[in-house]
Scaffold this motif. Structure first.
Motif, PDB file in Angstrom:
ATOM      1  N   PRO A 179      11.408  90.032  25.020  1.00 43.51           N
ATOM      2  CA  PRO A 179      10.815  91.522  25.908  1.00 43.51           C
ATOM      3  C   PRO A 179       9.684  91.567  25.122  1.00 43.51           C
ATOM      4  CG  PRO A 179      12.646  91.814  23.915  1.00 43.51           C
ATOM      5  CD  PRO A 179      12.521  90.125  24.458  1.00 43.51           C
ATOM      6  N   SER A 185      15.605  89.591  21.880  1.00 41.85           N
ATOM      7  CA  SER A 185      14.763  90.081  20.280  1.00 41.85           C
ATOM      8  C   SER A 185      15.021  89.782  19.366  1.00 41.85           C
ATOM      9  CB  SER A 185      13.822  91.160  21.100  1.00 41.85           C
ATOM     10  OG  SER A 185      14.461  92.142  19.986  1.00 41.85           O
ATOM     11  N   ALA A 189       2.054  90.004  19.568  1.00 43.67           N
ATOM     12  CA  ALA A 189       1.616  90.258  19.408  1.00 43.67           C
ATOM     13  C   ALA A 189       2.115  89.614  17.307  1.00 43.67           C
ATOM     14  CB  ALA A 189       1.611  91.336  18.059  1.00 43.67           C
ATOM     15  N   SER A 199       6.947  94.910  25.244  1.00 44.25           N
ATOM     16  CA  SER A 199       6.729  96.059  26.328  1.00 44.25           C
ATOM     17  C   SER A 199       5.558  96.857  26.460  1.00 44.25           C
ATOM     18  CB  SER A 199       7.922  97.147  25.390  1.00 44.25           C
ATOM     19  OG  SER A 199       7.017  97.483  24.479  1.00 44.25           O
ATOM     20  N   PHE A 200       4.796  95.734  25.370  1.00 38.92           N
ATOM     21  CA  PHE A 200       3.098  96.181  25.811  1.00 38.92           C
ATOM     22  C   PHE A 200       2.899  94.921  26.919  1.00 38.92           C
ATOM     23  CE2 PHE A 200       1.526  97.212  21.161  1.00 38.92           C
ATOM     24  CZ  PHE A 200       2.556  97.830  20.350  1.00 38.92           C
ATOM     25  N   THR A 236       6.603  82.521  21.914  1.00 35.84           N
ATOM     26  CA  THR A 236       6.643  82.757  24.027  1.00 35.84           C
ATOM     27  C   THR A 236       4.556  82.678  23.769  1.00 35.84           C
ATOM     28  OG1 THR A 236       8.149  84.894  23.782  1.00 35.84           O
ATOM     29  CG2 THR A 236       6.243  84.359  25.626  1.00 35.84           C
TER      30      THR A 236
HETATM   31  C1  LIG Z   1      11.899  96.457  24.317  1.00 35.42           C
HETATM   32  C2  LIG Z   1      10.831  95.198  23.326  1.00 35.42           C
HETATM   33  C3  LIG Z   1      10.185  95.437  23.472  1.00 35.42           C
HETATM   34  C4  LIG Z   1       9.645  94.516  22.513  1.00 35.42           C
HETATM   35  N1  LIG Z   1       7.826  94.580  22.796  1.00 35.42           N
HETATM   36  C5  LIG Z   1       7.102  93.759  21.434  1.00 35.42           C
HETATM   37  C6  LIG Z   1       5.670  93.744  22.671  1.00 35.42           C
HETATM   38  O1  LIG Z   1       5.279  93.933  22.537  1.00 35.42           O
HETATM   39  N2  LIG Z   1       5.150  92.253  21.482  1.00 35.42           N
HETATM   40  C7  LIG Z   1       5.368  91.881  20.219  1.00 35.42           C
HETATM   41  O2  LIG Z   1       4.543  91.672  20.243  1.00 35.42           O
HETATM   42  N3  LIG Z   1       7.057  91.986  20.249  1.00 35.42           N
HETATM   43  C8  LIG Z   1       7.205  92.989  20.977  1.00 35.42           C
HETATM   44  N4  LIG Z   1       8.683  92.762  20.826  1.00 35.42           N
HETATM   45  C9  LIG Z   1       9.313  92.385  19.655  1.00 35.42           C
HETATM   46  C10 LIG Z   1       9.918  90.429  20.506  1.00 35.42           C
HETATM   47  O3  LIG Z   1      10.866  90.418  21.016  1.00 35.42           O
HETATM   48  C11 LIG Z   1      10.439  89.582  19.088  1.00 35.42           C
HETATM   49  O4  LIG Z   1       9.159  89.138  18.644  1.00 35.42           O
HETATM   50  C12 LIG Z   1      10.941  87.868  19.504  1.00 35.42           C
HETATM   51  O5  LIG Z   1      11.471  87.658  18.924  1.00 35.42           O
HETATM   52  C13 LIG Z   1       9.499  87.855  20.547  1.00 35.42           C
HETATM   53  O6  LIG Z   1      10.134  86.608  20.519  1.00 35.42           O
HETATM   54  P1  LIG Z   1       9.910  85.086  20.046  1.00 35.42           P
HETATM   55  O7  LIG Z   1       9.144  84.404  18.793  1.00 35.42           O
HETATM   56  O8  LIG Z   1      10.368  84.005  20.541  1.00 35.42           O
HETATM   57  O9  LIG Z   1       8.549  85.018  21.607  1.00 35.42           O
HETATM   58  C14 LIG Z   1       9.479  93.732  21.814  1.00 35.42           C
HETATM   59  C15 LIG Z   1      11.246  94.007  21.297  1.00 35.42           C
HETATM   60  C16 LIG Z   1      12.038  94.493  21.934  1.00 35.42           C
HETATM   61  C17 LIG Z   1      13.256  94.880  21.976  1.00 35.42           C
END
Ligand SMILES: Cc1cc2nc3c(=O)[nH]c(=O)nc-3n(C[C@H](O)[C@H](O)[C@H](O)COP(=O)(O)O)c2cc1C
Length: 302
Positions: free
Chosen positions: A46, A103, A65, A48-49, A76
């Motif tokens: 997920p 997440s 980020a 939220s940006f 991702t």
């Molecule tokens: C509701 C929610 C919103 C999130 N929004 C962001 C976001 O906008 N940017 C970001 O980098 N991580 C965000 N995170 C954290 C990522 O989901 C988390 O780092 C995740 O493990 C990334 O997974 P990946 O490495 O498999 O892509 C969010 C987590 C949650 C629960």
């Protein structure tokens, strides 16, 4: 006047600044993004940006980020560089805990569909699967990735063009021309661990001003504009009337003859503070009921 706590982001560490940014830019919708790597391994996370930025072309943008902890990049982001396709699933209240679980920083190649107990549904035009349980899903091709910086916490804009979209039948308006907000039951993220749910009494309508040109607050009669009772919302609603739609003096006279109004005018007599107070309350009541012209009649009575 209110006091303000004013900050310059560059004076703070990313960890100090972040809570102010995400606490105030809230609530934010959640892109529940499904991607695959070059080996076809599925990832679901997920973000939220996120928001929609264009209807035509249909563009969604979200931003993984660089990790604040060690400045590494999220799976991702790595995946969309390898396979520039993504499904952005929309998260409703029924999904929120499983979305949060997805997440978790699982290792590369771990499928969060399995971890979060969600069902993969084959997409039609892109390779990553969509979330069967999501009320809406957008199959997208990634058009561009814009790195916003090199440091910890720097965002990476993933600009996505929607090529196919799926909306669960039960969230549609009766005529299938759009989405019923009461049925979507959307959730959004605020600062810290806070979320909100867009449902029931928390939903309200504000009539769009773009179909007509309202007179504006600067054109309100002085006694309304400077009222210590009317709120900014009430003034905004009053000022969203077209000049042509304002009640005429004759209509105001007719209104004065209506039983309830005639009773008030008779009981409190001309120009007393009590009469003004009663008419103000009546006007506010009409405003709250969305009866704008009636509200104006009450405010123009005295
Ligand atoms: C509701 C929610 C919103 C999130 N929004 C962001 C976001 O906008 N940017 C970001 O980098 N991580 C965000 N995170 C954290 C990522 O989901 C988390 O780092 C995740 O493990 C990334 O997974 P990946 O490495 O498999 O892509 C969010 C987590 C949650 C629960």
């Amino acid at each position: 006047m209110n006091d303000f706590h004013s900050l310059t982001p560059s004076d703070l560490t990313p960890a100090q600044w972040h809570p102010f940014l995400v606490g105030a830019v809230a609530p934010r919708p959640v892109a529940f993004a499904s991607t695959i790597d070059a080996e076809g391994r599925v990832n679901l996370s997920p973000f939220s940006f996120f928001n929609a930025f264009s209807s035509n072309p249909p563009i969604l943008v979200f931003s993984p980020a660089n990790r604040v902890r060690d400045n590494t990049q999220k799976h991702t982001l790595e995946n969309v560089r390898e396979v520039p396709e993504v499904v952005i699933n929309i998260c409703d209240y029924a999904l929120v805990e499983q979305m949060s679980l997805a997440s978790t920083e699982y290792g590369k190649g771990v499928n969060e569909f399995a971890k979060a107990g969600l069902t993969e549904l084959a997409s039609e035009l892109v390779r990553p699967p969509r979330v069967a349980e999501a009320p809406a899903a957008f199959e997208c091709v990634v058009e561009q990735i814009i790195e916003l910086g090199q440091n910890n916490g720097a965002g990476n804009l993933i600009i996505c063009r929607v090529v196919r979209a799926h909306f669960r039948q039960d969230i549609l308006l009766p005529d299938a021309t759009g989405i019923d907000p009461f049925k979507l039951d959307a959730v959004a993220r605020l600062g810290g661990d806070w979320y909100c749910r867009a449902s029931g009494a928390s939903l309200f309508e504000v009539p769009k001003p773009n179909r007509h040109i309202g007179i504006g607050i600067d054109q309100l009669p002085e006694h309304l504009r400077n009222s210590e009772v009317l709120t900014g919302n009430e003034l905004g609603r009053l000022a969203n009337i077209e000049r042509d739609a304002l009640p005429t003096p004759a209509q105001v006279e007719d209104f004065k003859a209506e039983p309830m109004v005639a009773y008030l005018l008779n009981k409190y007599r001309d120009d007393t503070p009590e009469l003004k107070q009663q008419l103000l309350q009546l006007g506010r009541q009409f405003l709250a009921e969305g009866r704008l012209v009636e509200a104006w009649k009450a405010f123009l009575c005295d």
